[in-house]
Design a protein around this motif. Structure first.
Motif: not given
Length: 155
Positions: A11-19, A71-77
């Protein structure tokens, strides 16, 4: 009782918190946990959970195998660690993070391990923990959430 949505094996999905608005994912009922591929993972700080110091990571997530510049960049805990066997049956200790997943009608928070999936076709797999109670998987179908025109077969 409400019927669960049916998703295909891919499928195609989104991870909105990571843009991330569009990422091809494989639904893998043989895997317990979900995993996402990262090109780069840098520890940039710490936070405390249940008396344990856990890192904050900056991630660089490739969105396409064919376009390494996307690419996407994300800061995560990091919320913990899991020992997972990779596709070669090698045991690996991976950081676990939490994020929001949107895949068609499914909109839920999931836990996902962060790893190097170089060489794998899909940048992310969704394991049983992410799918259970949210959808059922029809392995004979793919991309059920896309609203594309059906292809016309030439004879």
């Amino acid at each position: 009782m409400t019927a669960l949505p049916v998703l295909g094996w891919k499928e195609e999905a989104a991870l909105p918190a990571w843009g991330i608005t569009r990422l091809r994912v494989k639904l893998d009922t043989g895997a317990k946990t979900s995993a996402i591929h990262v090109m780069e993972m840098v520890e940039v700080g710490e936070h405390q959970t249940d008396g344990e110091d856990l890192p904050i990571l900056d991630l660089v997530i490739p969105l396409s195998r064919r376009r390494p510049d996307r690419v996407a960049r994300a800061r995560v805990k990091v919320i913990g660690y899991k020992s997972v066997r990779d596709t070669g049956a090698v045991l690996e200790r991976r950081p676990v993070v939490r994020t929001r997943l949107v895949c068609g009608p499914v909109d839920t928070d999931i836990e996902v391990t962060v790893t190097d999936r170089t060489g794998m076709i899909f940048r992310m797999i969704l394991g049983r923990q992410a799918i259970a109670g949210n959808a059922v998987v029809d392995p004979s179908r793919g991309y059920t959430t896309l609203h594309r025109k059906p292809r016309t077969r030439c004879r």
